[in-house]
Design an enzyme around this catalytic site. Structure first.
Site, short mmCIF file in Angstrom:
data_model
loop_
_atom_site.label_atom_id
_atom_site.label_comp_id
_atom_site.label_asym_id
_atom_site.label_seq_id
_atom_site.Cartn_x
_atom_site.Cartn_y
_atom_site.Cartn_z
N CYS A 118 0.82 -1.22 0.00
CA CYS A 118 0.00 0.00 0.00
C CYS A 118 0.85 1.27 0.00
O CYS A 118 0.34 2.36 -0.21
CB CYS A 118 -0.95 0.01 1.19
SG CYS A 118 -2.11 -1.36 1.18
N HIS A 283 -2.43 7.64 2.20
CA HIS A 283 -3.04 6.36 1.83
C HIS A 283 -4.36 6.19 2.57
O HIS A 283 -4.50 6.58 3.73
CB HIS A 283 -2.06 5.23 2.16
CG HIS A 283 -2.67 3.87 2.01
ND1 HIS A 283 -3.32 3.48 0.86
CD2 HIS A 283 -2.76 2.82 2.88
CE1 HIS A 283 -3.76 2.24 1.02
NE2 HIS A 283 -3.45 1.83 2.22
N ASN A 313 -9.95 0.68 0.73
CA ASN A 313 -8.48 0.66 0.64
C ASN A 313 -8.07 0.07 -0.70
O ASN A 313 -8.15 -1.14 -0.90
CB ASN A 313 -7.93 -0.16 1.81
CG ASN A 313 -6.41 -0.22 1.81
OD1 ASN A 313 -5.76 0.12 0.83
ND2 ASN A 313 -5.85 -0.68 2.92
O1 UT7 Z 1 -3.37 -0.51 3.84
C1 UT7 Z 1 -2.59 -1.41 4.55
C2 UT7 Z 1 -2.57 -1.14 5.98
N1 UT7 Z 1 -3.82 -1.52 6.62
C3 UT7 Z 1 -4.16 -0.92 7.74
O2 UT7 Z 1 -3.49 -0.01 8.15
C4 UT7 Z 1 -5.34 -1.38 8.55
C5 UT7 Z 1 -5.14 -0.93 9.97
N2 UT7 Z 1 -6.17 -1.41 10.88
C6 UT7 Z 1 -7.44 -0.94 10.86
O3 UT7 Z 1 -7.82 -0.15 10.03
C7 UT7 Z 1 -8.36 -1.40 11.97
O4 UT7 Z 1 -7.62 -2.10 12.94
C8 UT7 Z 1 -9.51 -2.31 11.47
C9 UT7 Z 1 -10.52 -1.47 10.70
C10 UT7 Z 1 -8.98 -3.40 10.59
C11 UT7 Z 1 -10.24 -2.92 12.65
O5 UT7 Z 1 -10.69 -1.89 13.52
P1 UT7 Z 1 -10.44 -2.03 15.09
O6 UT7 Z 1 -11.11 -0.89 15.73
O7 UT7 Z 1 -8.96 -2.16 15.29
O8 UT7 Z 1 -11.21 -3.35 15.45
P2 UT7 Z 1 -10.63 -4.71 16.04
O9 UT7 Z 1 -9.81 -5.42 15.05
O10 UT7 Z 1 -10.01 -4.40 17.36
O11 UT7 Z 1 -11.97 -5.51 16.28
C12 UT7 Z 1 -12.97 -5.05 17.19
C13 UT7 Z 1 -14.12 -6.03 17.15
C14 UT7 Z 1 -13.70 -7.48 17.25
O12 UT7 Z 1 -14.66 -8.16 18.03
P3 UT7 Z 1 -14.37 -8.45 19.59
O13 UT7 Z 1 -13.10 -9.28 19.61
O14 UT7 Z 1 -14.17 -7.10 20.23
O15 UT7 Z 1 -15.59 -9.17 20.02
C15 UT7 Z 1 -13.78 -7.96 15.84
O16 UT7 Z 1 -14.04 -9.36 15.76
O17 UT7 Z 1 -14.83 -5.90 15.90
C16 UT7 Z 1 -14.96 -7.20 15.31
N3 UT7 Z 1 -14.97 -7.06 13.86
C17 UT7 Z 1 -16.08 -6.76 13.17
N4 UT7 Z 1 -17.35 -6.55 13.54
C18 UT7 Z 1 -18.25 -6.24 12.59
C19 UT7 Z 1 -13.93 -7.15 13.01
N5 UT7 Z 1 -14.35 -6.92 11.76
C20 UT7 Z 1 -15.68 -6.68 11.83
C21 UT7 Z 1 -16.67 -6.36 10.88
N6 UT7 Z 1 -17.93 -6.16 11.29
N7 UT7 Z 1 -16.39 -6.24 9.55
#
Ligand code: UT7
Length: 359
Positions: A118, A283, A313
């Site tokens: 990316c 990005h 993305n």
């Molecule tokens: O371009 C390359 C680089 N990529 C990035 O930089 C991505 C960086 N990371 C992010 O943008 C974020 O970490 C994400 C958008 C991927 C995730 O957001 P987050 O606030 O960090 O959420 P999380 O991974 O901590 O997950 C929180 C909760 C989890 O459930 P529990 O464990 O709290 O019960 C996940 O299972 O949200 C859950 N979850 C979802 N829920 C509904 C994960 N994906 C989803 C979803 N819909 N699509």
């Protein structure tokens, strides 16, 4: 900001973009995954993305964007002598997507793919400008193109909601040749040709850059199979090894820190402040990452370009798509200081401070 030295001169002769026609909204995803519009919107800022159907993958998208950019530049493909494609989802493993693009356009230009995931566009911009400023190339097609939908597990809600497909291209030229007809652009000429070198108007191009890899984050975003370590097999396919694996939360944390540091190093090397930045094109992985970077660096939010809400993305395409859209809307002006910063697998970070100028 006219006193800043241009380290690698390159003017922008044209721009173009290409997006798949299929729009997939958060509501569409909600119908087949355990997710919802509220989660996706509040956690990422994404409302919809474009997903390629067959025939709209990295190669064809790159060709469409390139044709668009050439048309805008008033140039033929045969005027181009370098094709650089930033991508981590090449059309095929071999030959390079750049070779496929050159063949399709009908140019004998040299070309190569550049994979910094990316972060690819920043790396490719710095590379292309360097090749132009040394006279190795005279007129280049710089393309960012990715079809992330083909490396994302459609059943994995943690990644399937994030990514989209697209491509965008810039035609970059050595500013010393801009007023020469193509037939006279052979050997490298006097850099004062065109009347710009040495004049009061500073040359467009790269002012400063920062290219780094945070190796401590190397496992945070990866596709484990399909390469030389673990070629595709029935076993790798059964294990889903062809799909992106991502540790989102830790990646998020590191991305904010790395991009802030990289932006500060890039501005520091040029001796300018955040207030001097005309436009910031970060990005588009997550709106919350962009917000955090803007808040910590002091770059003006209303000077920040984005498209993640509409395209998700799009990896190496996200920054050139934003630049092409802003340029088409007449928002970029000669002399503007454009700051681009990408980050992705590696954890690769590529930041460039660019003086925008038509050629
Ligand atoms: O371009 C390359 C680089 N990529 C990035 O930089 C991505 C960086 N990371 C992010 O943008 C974020 O970490 C994400 C958008 C991927 C995730 O957001 P987050 O606030 O960090 O959420 P999380 O991974 O901590 O997950 C929180 C909760 C989890 O459930 P529990 O464990 O709290 O019960 C996940 O299972 O949200 C859950 N979850 C979802 N829920 C509904 C994960 N994906 C989803 C979803 N819909 N699509």
């Amino acid at each position: 900001m006219t006193g800043l030295a241009t380290r690698a001169a390159a003017g922008v002769a044209g721009w173009g973009s290409a997006l798949p026609t299929q729009v997939v909204t958060n509501a569409d995803l909600q119908r087949r995954l355990d997710t919802d519009d509220d989660w996706i919107t509040t956690r990422t800022g994404i409302k919809e993305r474009r997903i390629a159907v067959d025939g709209e993958t990295t190669g064809p998208l790159a060709v469409r964007a390139a044709r668009d950019a050439l048309h805008a530049a008033g140039l033929e493909a045969t005027d181009i002598d370098l094709v650089v494609v930033a991508t981590c989802t090449a059309e095929v493993p071999m030959p390079s997507t750049a070779a496929l693009v050159a063949a399709e356009l009908g140019t004998t230009a040299g070309g190569f793919d550049l994979d910094a995931a990316c972060a690819g566009f920043g790396y490719a911009l710095a590379t292309t400008a360097s090749l132009l400023s040394t006279g190795i190339a005279r007129r280049a097609l710089l393309i960012g193109a990715d079809t992330m939908s083909r490396v994302v597990d459609p059943d994995d809600r943690a990644t399937a909601v994030l990514f989209g497909d697209g491509a965008a291209a810039l035609v970059l030229t050595d500013p010393s040749i801009v007023n020469l007809p193509s037939a006279q652009v052979g050997e490298r000429g006097d850099r004062s040709v065109g009347g710009r070198s040495g004049a009061a108007t500073p040359l467009p191009g790269l002012i400063s850059a920062d290219l780094v890899i945070d190796g401590a984050g190397v496992d945070l975003l990866r596709i484990p199979a399909g390469g030389s370590r673990l070629p595709t097999s029935a076993a790798t396919l059964a294990a889903g090894g062809q799909f992106i694996q991502m540790e989102g939360r830790e990646l998020f944390r590191r991305a904010v820190r790395e991009v802030v540091d990289s932006v500060e190093r890039t501005l520091g090397r040029a001796g300018v402040s955040a207030a001097d930045v005309s436009w910031f094109a970060p990005h588009q992985a997550n709106a919350r990452i962009v917000d955090a970077v803007v808040a910590r660096t002091g770059i003006a939010a209303d000077r920040t370009l984005g498209n993640g809400d509409r395209y998700g993305n799009t990896s190496a395409a996200s920054i050139p798509l934003a630049l092409a859209e802003a340029a088409a809307a007449g928002r970029l002006h000669d002399g503007d200081l454009i700051l681009v910063s990408g980050f992705g697998a590696g954890l690769s970070v590529g930041t460039v401070l660019w003086r925008w100028g038509r050629s």
